[in-house]
Each structure stands twice: as C-alpha cells, then as structure tokens.
Design an enzyme around this catalytic site. Structure first.
Site, mmCIF file in Angstrom:
data_model
loop_
_atom_site.group_PDB
_atom_site.id
_atom_site.type_symbol
_atom_site.label_atom_id
_atom_site.label_comp_id
_atom_site.label_asym_id
_atom_site.label_seq_id
_atom_site.Cartn_x
_atom_site.Cartn_y
_atom_site.Cartn_z
ATOM 1 N N GLY A 121 -8.562 -8.658 -10.216
ATOM 2 C CA GLY A 121 -9.800 -8.126 -9.646
ATOM 3 C C GLY A 121 -10.824 -9.159 -9.214
ATOM 4 O O GLY A 121 -12.016 -8.839 -9.083
ATOM 5 N N ARG A 153 0.266 -1.441 -4.101
ATOM 6 C CA ARG A 153 1.118 -0.330 -3.676
ATOM 7 C C ARG A 153 0.931 -0.078 -2.193
ATOM 8 O O ARG A 153 -0.192 -0.218 -1.691
ATOM 9 C CB ARG A 153 0.729 0.960 -4.404
ATOM 10 C CG ARG A 153 1.273 1.061 -5.792
ATOM 11 C CD ARG A 153 0.884 2.384 -6.412
ATOM 12 N NE ARG A 153 1.132 2.360 -7.826
ATOM 13 C CZ ARG A 153 2.315 2.537 -8.372
ATOM 14 N NH1 ARG A 153 3.362 2.820 -7.619
ATOM 15 N NH2 ARG A 153 2.477 2.470 -9.670
ATOM 16 N N LEU A 186 0.424 2.276 0.910
ATOM 17 C CA LEU A 186 -0.170 3.596 1.096
ATOM 18 C C LEU A 186 0.667 4.388 2.103
ATOM 19 O O LEU A 186 1.148 3.835 3.087
ATOM 20 C CB LEU A 186 -1.604 3.465 1.615
ATOM 21 C CG LEU A 186 -2.565 2.643 0.755
ATOM 22 C CD1 LEU A 186 -3.962 2.673 1.363
ATOM 23 C CD2 LEU A 186 -2.596 3.141 -0.681
ATOM 24 N N ASN A 223 -7.957 -4.287 3.771
ATOM 25 C CA ASN A 223 -7.136 -5.010 2.800
ATOM 26 C C ASN A 223 -7.341 -6.503 3.001
ATOM 27 O O ASN A 223 -7.637 -6.955 4.109
ATOM 28 C CB ASN A 223 -5.649 -4.679 3.009
ATOM 29 C CG ASN A 223 -4.755 -5.369 1.986
ATOM 30 O OD1 ASN A 223 -5.071 -5.421 0.796
ATOM 31 N ND2 ASN A 223 -3.634 -5.913 2.435
ATOM 32 N N HIS A 227 -5.208 -10.102 2.463
ATOM 33 C CA HIS A 227 -3.841 -10.564 2.241
ATOM 34 C C HIS A 227 -3.833 -12.097 2.253
ATOM 35 O O HIS A 227 -4.464 -12.713 3.119
ATOM 36 C CB HIS A 227 -2.928 -10.013 3.343
ATOM 37 C CG HIS A 227 -1.498 -10.399 3.144
ATOM 38 N ND1 HIS A 227 -0.682 -9.754 2.242
ATOM 39 C CD2 HIS A 227 -0.752 -11.369 3.710
ATOM 40 C CE1 HIS A 227 0.510 -10.325 2.258
ATOM 41 N NE2 HIS A 227 0.498 -11.306 3.149
ATOM 42 N N ASP A 278 1.057 -4.614 5.947
ATOM 43 C CA ASP A 278 0.121 -5.712 6.242
ATOM 44 C C ASP A 278 0.014 -5.964 7.750
ATOM 45 O O ASP A 278 -0.211 -7.096 8.187
ATOM 46 C CB ASP A 278 0.560 -7.006 5.519
ATOM 47 C CG ASP A 278 0.541 -6.835 3.995
ATOM 48 O OD1 ASP A 278 -0.361 -6.169 3.489
ATOM 49 O OD2 ASP A 278 1.446 -7.365 3.328
HETATM 50 C C1 GAR Z 1 -5.193 -11.840 -3.870
HETATM 51 O O1 GAR Z 1 -4.711 -13.130 -3.586
HETATM 52 C C2 GAR Z 1 -4.900 -10.890 -2.741
HETATM 53 O O2 GAR Z 1 -5.012 -11.485 -1.474
HETATM 54 C C3 GAR Z 1 -3.464 -10.536 -3.027
HETATM 55 O O3 GAR Z 1 -3.404 -10.377 -4.426
HETATM 56 C C4 GAR Z 1 -4.388 -11.210 -5.016
HETATM 57 C C5 GAR Z 1 -5.259 -10.344 -5.904
HETATM 58 O O4 GAR Z 1 -6.139 -11.134 -6.640
HETATM 59 N N1 GAR Z 1 -3.068 -9.344 -2.351
HETATM 60 C C6 GAR Z 1 -1.850 -9.137 -1.882
HETATM 61 O O5 GAR Z 1 -0.942 -9.938 -2.010
HETATM 62 C C7 GAR Z 1 -1.660 -7.810 -1.172
HETATM 63 N N2 GAR Z 1 -0.448 -7.833 -0.397
HETATM 64 P P1 GAR Z 1 -7.397 -10.460 -7.327
HETATM 65 O O6 GAR Z 1 -6.865 -9.264 -8.133
HETATM 66 O O7 GAR Z 1 -7.935 -11.527 -8.224
HETATM 67 O O8 GAR Z 1 -8.351 -10.046 -6.252
#
Ligand code: GAR
Length: 195
Positions: A6, A85, A87, A101, A103, A139
């Site tokens: 988070g 997940r 959507l 989102n 990424h 994505d």
């Molecule tokens: C982040 O690096 C985000 O970009 C990635 O997960 C991490 C979450 O970190 N998201 C993905 O890979 C989505 N495909 P966080 O929980 O500390 O924000």
C-alpha cells in the site's frame, strides 16, 4: 484498491492531506486481501478500510460486492494501487473511464506480473512507471503519465523496483490530480492534457 503493502495508496493519502489533489478525499481503502499490510497503514491514518475477499466465488460475484460497496460509498474515482487482480468487463463498465492503475514499467512494454524482472531479463536500459486508464486489456488502457528511470548493470529486481517505486510515489498523485481537475481529453488511445 490495494492487495499488499500500500505504499502508493499512502502516497495518494499524503497528497490529499497536503492538498496536492484539490477537492479529493480518500473515501475508502478496499482490499481483497485481509492480510494486506497497507490496510493497517490506512487504518492508522484514520482512513476507512474495507476487506472484500473473493473466497470461492466467481470473479463477477466478487466484483458485484465490490461495485456495490463503491456505489454505496459514492466513490467517483477508483485508483488501483498494487491491486493484483484483473477486473472483468462488469467492473469496468460500472466505472468506465473512472478507474486508474499504476504499473511498474513503461507500458506497453512489460505488462502483467513482475514487470521489473521482465525489464531486467529483457536487457532494457531504461524502465519506469505508467499511470493509465483501466480497460478490458491487461495493463493496456490509455496512458495518462509516465516517468523513466535508468536500469543499471548491477541492478537486481529489488534495486530496480525501489528506484521505480520512488517515481511511482511522485507520478501517481500528479496524474490523479490531473484527472480530478478534469484537465484531460481522451482521443482514441491518446490522453491529452487539456490544461
Ligand atoms: C507497485 O510497484 C505497483 O506499481 C505494482 O505493485 C506495486 C505495489 O506496491 N503494481 C503492479 O504490478 C500492477 N500490475 P504498493 O502496494 O506499495 O503500492
């Protein structure tokens, strides 16, 4: 919506608190994972948290409960922040054009899981992060903003992820502020800054 640590959610919460996203309020932090560390961090800050587990339900049954909670909470904008997940069309239709989102790659390169490892293994010299609208593709929705970081020869997945994450925490609040202010126009795949 989060599934893990988070830190992007906290970056957004900080930005709201510091009025870098004018008029915005974090109405709800929702997670599909009861053990998500970010839930604790959100609750400590006094944010409203909600866990909706998928359990043995279908994706659509799970999403029906989430969408009902978002509508009930009068949520205008859904920010995925490490929500791991996919959507379905049901969710996307309910919030079309209002789901963002972040990424950890320069999309359209390296969509999906472990984007940082994909970049390293591919031998990319530059990587970064992307904020985009969420549509039915993985994505693949229209790109709102990107930041780039170098990939060093001595990088591991961890060091590259850290360097990208620093940029994520700067980029996501800026992109959300642009969308909240309505300073954009979507032309096909292109998101233009209309400021
Ligand atoms: C982040 O690096 C985000 O970009 C990635 O997960 C991490 C979450 O970190 N998201 C993905 O890979 C989505 N495909 P966080 O929980 O500390 O924000």
């Amino acid at each position: 919506m989060i599934s893990g640590r988070g830190s992007n959610m906290i970056a957004l919460a900080d930005a709201v608190e510091q009025e870098r996203i004018p008029g915005a309020e974090i109405a709800l932090v929702m997670s599909d994972q009861p053990g998500a560390a970010g839930l604790l961090r959100a609750a400590e800050r006094g944010l409203k948290v909600l866990v909706i587990e998928r359990g043995d339900r279908t994706r659509e049954e799970h999403e029906q409960e989430i969408v009902a909670a978002l509508v009930e909470g009068q949520i205008d904008l859904v920010c995925l922040a490490g929500y791991m997940r996919l959507l379905s069309g049901y969710f996307i239709d309910a919030y079309r054009g209002r789901i963002l989102n972040i990424h950890p790659s320069l999309l359209p390169a390296f969509p999906g899981l472990a984007a940082q490892r994909q970049a390293l293994e591919h031998g990319a010299k530059w990587s970064g992060c992307t904020v985009h609208f969420v549509d039915e593709t993985l994505d693949g929705g229209p790109i709102i903003a990107q930041s780039i970081v170098p990939v060093w020869e001595e990088d591991t997945e961890e060091t590259l992820s850290e360097r990208i994450l620093e940029q994520e925490h700067l980029l996501y609040p800026k992109a959300v502020a642009q969308i909240v202010r309505g300073e954009y126009e979507v032309l096909g795949r292109r998101v233009l800054n209309s400021q």
